[in-house]
Design a protein around this motif. Sequence first.
Motif, PDB file in Angstrom:
ATOM      1  N   ARG A  74       0.832  -1.206   0.000  1.00 24.79           N
ATOM      2  CA  ARG A  74       0.000   0.000   0.000  1.00 24.79           C
ATOM      3  C   ARG A  74       0.866   1.256   0.000  1.00 24.79           C
ATOM      4  O   ARG A  74       0.562   2.235  -0.679  1.00 24.79           O
ATOM      5  CB  ARG A  74      -0.944   0.015   1.192  1.00 24.79           C
ATOM      6  N   TYR A  75       1.953   1.239   0.770  1.00 23.13           N
ATOM      7  CA  TYR A  75       2.849   2.399   0.814  1.00 23.13           C
ATOM      8  C   TYR A  75       3.515   2.619  -0.541  1.00 23.13           C
ATOM      9  O   TYR A  75       3.710   3.755  -0.973  1.00 23.13           O
ATOM     10  CB  TYR A  75       3.892   2.234   1.922  1.00 23.13           C
ATOM     11  N   ALA A  76       3.859   1.538  -1.207  1.00 24.02           N
ATOM     12  CA  ALA A  76       4.445   1.642  -2.544  1.00 24.02           C
ATOM     13  C   ALA A  76       3.439   2.254  -3.515  1.00 24.02           C
ATOM     14  O   ALA A  76       3.790   3.116  -4.330  1.00 24.02           O
ATOM     15  CB  ALA A  76       4.899   0.267  -3.028  1.00 24.02           C
ATOM     16  N   ALA A  77       2.177   1.822  -3.420  1.00 29.40           N
ATOM     17  CA  ALA A  77       1.139   2.385  -4.289  1.00 29.40           C
ATOM     18  C   ALA A  77       0.956   3.878  -4.001  1.00 29.40           C
ATOM     19  O   ALA A  77       0.778   4.673  -4.927  1.00 29.40           O
ATOM     20  CB  ALA A  77      -0.175   1.638  -4.091  1.00 29.40           C
ATOM     21  N   LEU A  78       1.018   4.257  -2.732  1.00 33.38           N
ATOM     22  CA  LEU A  78       0.894   5.679  -2.383  1.00 33.38           C
ATOM     23  C   LEU A  78       2.090   6.481  -2.887  1.00 33.38           C
ATOM     24  O   LEU A  78       1.932   7.622  -3.344  1.00 33.38           O
ATOM     25  CB  LEU A  78       0.729   5.841  -0.869  1.00 33.38           C
TER      26      LEU A  78
END
Length: 126
Positions: A74-78
């Motif tokens: 999720r952090y990578a997507a953000l």
Amino acid sequence: MANSTIGLPHGLALKIATILLGLAFLFFGALKLAGVPDIVAMFETFGLPAGSNYAIGALEVVGAIGLFVRPVARYAALLLLAIAVGAVITHVINPPLQQGVPALVLLAVAAYVAVGSGKSSTAVNA
């Protein structure tokens, strides 16, 4: 299993979007890291500092790989969403605007993946 708006089960649509987003950012990040002359020239016309293509390319590659690491997906997507927002803004400020269409598409896909990966524990389930 709920269906997404495109007629696929949400989990499958999210997996496909995640894979495509990862491949796109891996490709574009690698081009920036390779110092492709056309990309370096584009960064210069945008008024970005010399070498910024390497920093942005590295973030893109790290984000693309991170999409497939469960604890950080999720952090990578953000991260990729933030990069895409910056790219869209840069293309709005520096016409021609149509050159920003790929960035806008990546922004939409990154937003879908970021929101979708927040609903489940991971963006890509094994």
